[in-house]
Write a protein that holds these residues in place. Structure first.
Motif, PDB file in Angstrom:
ATOM      1  N   GLU A 117       0.818  -1.218   0.000  1.00 24.14           N
ATOM      2  CA  GLU A 117       0.000   0.000   0.000  1.00 24.14           C
ATOM      3  C   GLU A 117       0.849   1.264   0.000  1.00 24.14           C
ATOM      4  OE1 GLU A 117      -0.408  -2.455   2.433  1.00 24.14           O
ATOM      5  OE2 GLU A 117      -1.954  -3.453   1.264  1.00 24.14           O
ATOM      6  N   SER A 118       2.078   1.194   0.486  1.00 26.69           N
ATOM      7  CA  SER A 118       2.922   2.387   0.539  1.00 26.69           C
ATOM      8  C   SER A 118       3.704   2.605  -0.756  1.00 26.69           C
ATOM      9  CB  SER A 118       3.905   2.290   1.710  1.00 26.69           C
ATOM     10  OG  SER A 118       4.856   1.264   1.464  1.00 26.69           O
ATOM     11  N   GLY A 119       3.611   1.667  -1.697  1.00 29.73           N
ATOM     12  CA  GLY A 119       4.353   1.766  -2.947  1.00 29.73           C
ATOM     13  C   GLY A 119       3.627   2.553  -4.011  1.00 29.73           C
ATOM     14  N   VAL A 120       4.258   2.672  -5.152  1.00 28.84           N
ATOM     15  CA  VAL A 120       3.688   3.365  -6.304  1.00 28.84           C
ATOM     16  C   VAL A 120       3.448   2.312  -7.382  1.00 28.84           C
ATOM     17  CG1 VAL A 120       4.157   5.080  -8.100  1.00 28.84           C
ATOM     18  CG2 VAL A 120       4.955   5.472  -5.770  1.00 28.84           C
ATOM     19  N   PRO A 121       2.251   2.245  -7.944  1.00 32.83           N
ATOM     20  CA  PRO A 121       2.009   1.287  -9.031  1.00 32.83           C
ATOM     21  C   PRO A 121       2.997   1.510 -10.177  1.00 32.83           C
ATOM     22  CG  PRO A 121      -0.052   2.259  -8.303  1.00 32.83           C
ATOM     23  CD  PRO A 121       1.055   3.019  -7.621  1.00 32.83           C
ATOM     24  N   TRP A 122       3.407   0.423 -10.826  1.00 28.63           N
ATOM     25  CA  TRP A 122       4.430   0.549 -11.852  1.00 28.63           C
ATOM     26  C   TRP A 122       3.974   1.418 -13.009  1.00 28.63           C
ATOM     27  CZ3 TRP A 122       4.084  -0.946 -16.925  1.00 28.63           C
ATOM     28  CH2 TRP A 122       3.037  -1.798 -17.268  1.00 28.63           C
ATOM     29  N   GLU A 123       2.692   1.428 -13.299  1.00 25.66           N
ATOM     30  CA  GLU A 123       2.196   2.257 -14.394  1.00 25.66           C
ATOM     31  C   GLU A 123       2.423   3.737 -14.097  1.00 25.66           C
ATOM     32  OE1 GLU A 123       0.316   0.017 -12.788  1.00 25.66           O
ATOM     33  OE2 GLU A 123      -0.489  -1.418 -14.237  1.00 25.66           O
ATOM     34  N   VAL A 124       2.181   4.121 -12.845  1.00 22.08           N
ATOM     35  CA  VAL A 124       2.379   5.521 -12.447  1.00 22.08           C
ATOM     36  C   VAL A 124       3.863   5.876 -12.519  1.00 22.08           C
ATOM     37  CG1 VAL A 124       2.139   7.157 -10.532  1.00 22.08           C
ATOM     38  CG2 VAL A 124       0.312   5.509 -11.012  1.00 22.08           C
ATOM     39  N   ALA A 125       4.716   4.980 -12.025  1.00 18.19           N
ATOM     40  CA  ALA A 125       6.156   5.223 -12.080  1.00 18.19           C
ATOM     41  C   ALA A 125       6.638   5.304 -13.522  1.00 18.19           C
ATOM     42  CB  ALA A 125       6.902   4.119 -11.329  1.00 18.19           C
ATOM     43  N   ARG A 126       6.136   4.415 -14.391  1.00 17.78           N
ATOM     44  CA  ARG A 126       6.512   4.422 -15.807  1.00 17.78           C
ATOM     45  C   ARG A 126       6.108   5.732 -16.461  1.00 17.78           C
ATOM     46  NH1 ARG A 126       2.729   0.956 -18.963  1.00 17.78           N
ATOM     47  NH2 ARG A 126       1.508   2.824 -18.561  1.00 17.78           N
ATOM     48  N   ASP A 127       4.847   6.158 -16.251  1.00 20.00           N
ATOM     49  CA  ASP A 127       4.374   7.384 -16.877  1.00 20.00           C
ATOM     50  C   ASP A 127       5.155   8.608 -16.398  1.00 20.00           C
ATOM     51  OD1 ASP A 127       2.565   5.832 -18.240  1.00 20.00           O
ATOM     52  OD2 ASP A 127       0.853   6.351 -16.954  1.00 20.00           O
ATOM     53  N   ALA A 128       5.484   8.632 -15.113  1.00 17.93           N
ATOM     54  CA  ALA A 128       6.268   9.751 -14.588  1.00 17.93           C
ATOM     55  C   ALA A 128       7.664   9.754 -15.199  1.00 17.93           C
ATOM     56  CB  ALA A 128       6.353   9.664 -13.067  1.00 17.93           C
ATOM     57  N   HIS A 129       8.258   8.586 -15.349  1.00 23.13           N
ATOM     58  CA  HIS A 129       9.591   8.499 -15.940  1.00 23.13           C
ATOM     59  C   HIS A 129       9.560   8.923 -17.406  1.00 23.13           C
ATOM     60  CE1 HIS A 129      13.688   7.196 -16.474  1.00 23.13           C
ATOM     61  NE2 HIS A 129      13.318   6.415 -17.477  1.00 23.13           N
ATOM     62  N   LEU A 130       8.556   8.475 -18.145  1.00 24.93           N
ATOM     63  CA  LEU A 130       8.437   8.871 -19.550  1.00 24.93           C
ATOM     64  C   LEU A 130       8.216  10.375 -19.685  1.00 24.93           C
ATOM     65  CD1 LEU A 130       6.330   5.909 -20.970  1.00 24.93           C
ATOM     66  CD2 LEU A 130       8.765   6.380 -21.347  1.00 24.93           C
ATOM     67  N   ALA A 131       7.460  10.954 -18.769  1.00 22.63           N
ATOM     68  CA  ALA A 131       7.251  12.406 -18.795  1.00 22.63           C
ATOM     69  C   ALA A 131       8.559  13.147 -18.541  1.00 22.63           C
ATOM     70  CB  ALA A 131       6.197  12.809 -17.760  1.00 22.63           C
ATOM     71  N   ARG A 132       9.374  12.637 -17.598  1.00 15.91           N
ATOM     72  CA  ARG A 132      10.679  13.264 -17.338  1.00 15.91           C
ATOM     73  C   ARG A 132      11.570  13.168 -18.568  1.00 15.91           C
ATOM     74  NH1 ARG A 132      10.093  10.747 -12.346  1.00 15.91           N
ATOM     75  NH2 ARG A 132      11.455   9.029 -12.965  1.00 15.91           N
ATOM     76  N   LEU A 133      11.541  12.023 -19.248  1.00 18.13           N
ATOM     77  CA  LEU A 133      12.350  11.872 -20.457  1.00 18.13           C
ATOM     78  C   LEU A 133      11.888  12.820 -21.549  1.00 18.13           C
ATOM     79  CD1 LEU A 133      12.759   7.993 -20.681  1.00 18.13           C
ATOM     80  CD2 LEU A 133      14.501   9.675 -20.060  1.00 18.13           C
ATOM     81  N   ALA A 134      10.591  12.991 -21.696  1.00 22.60           N
ATOM     82  CA  ALA A 134      10.043  13.867 -22.740  1.00 22.60           C
ATOM     83  C   ALA A 134      10.392  15.322 -22.468  1.00 22.60           C
ATOM     84  CB  ALA A 134       8.529  13.690 -22.834  1.00 22.60           C
ATOM     85  N   ASP A 135      10.510  15.713 -21.208  1.00 21.68           N
ATOM     86  CA  ASP A 135      10.833  17.098 -20.861  1.00 21.68           C
ATOM     87  C   ASP A 135      12.326  17.373 -20.867  1.00 21.68           C
ATOM     88  OD1 ASP A 135       8.160  17.636 -20.571  1.00 21.68           O
ATOM     89  OD2 ASP A 135       8.160  17.362 -18.382  1.00 21.68           O
ATOM     90  N   GLY A 136      13.134  16.347 -21.081  1.00 17.46           N
ATOM     91  CA  GLY A 136      14.583  16.482 -21.040  1.00 17.46           C
ATOM     92  C   GLY A 136      15.132  17.157 -22.278  1.00 17.46           C
TER      93      GLY A 136
END
Length: 76
Positions: free
Chosen positions: A52-71
Motif C-alpha cells: 500500500e505504501s508503494g507506487v504502481p508501476w504504471e504511475v512510475a513508468r508514466d512519470a519516468h516517460l514524462a521526465r524523459l520527454a521534458d529532457g
C-alpha cells in the motif's frame, strides 16, 4: 606450478581528459551502488515495505516517460 604472479598486461596511458571522464563514470557508478546498498540494508533491517505504501508501476513508468520527454532534445 610457480608461486610467482602472472605479469601485468601492458597498459596504454590515458590523456587527462579521458582519465577525468573515467573517474567521473566510476564516481557515478559508485554512487548508484551506494544507493542500492542502502536500500538493501534497509530491507534487511526493517523488512519489505507494504504494497500500500508503494507506487504502481504504471504511475512510475508514466512519470519516468514524462521526465524523459521534458529532457534535452535528442536526434533520432
Amino acid at each position: 606450478m610457480s608461486q610467482q604472479p602472472a605479469p601485468a598486461p601492458d597498459r596504454q596511458p590515458l590523456d587527462e581528459t579521458a582519465a577525468t571522464s573515467v573517474r567521473k563514470y566510476a564516481a557515478d557508478q559508485r554512487a548508484r551502488v551506494d544507493v542500492l546498498a542502502s536500500v538493501l540494508e534497509d530491507i534487511a533491517a526493517n523488512g519489505y515495505p507494504s504494497p500500500e505504501s508503494g507506487v504502481p508501476w504504471e504511475v512510475a513508468r508514466d512519470a519516468h516517460l514524462a521526465r524523459l520527454a521534458d529532457g534535452e532534445p535528442r536526434v533520432a
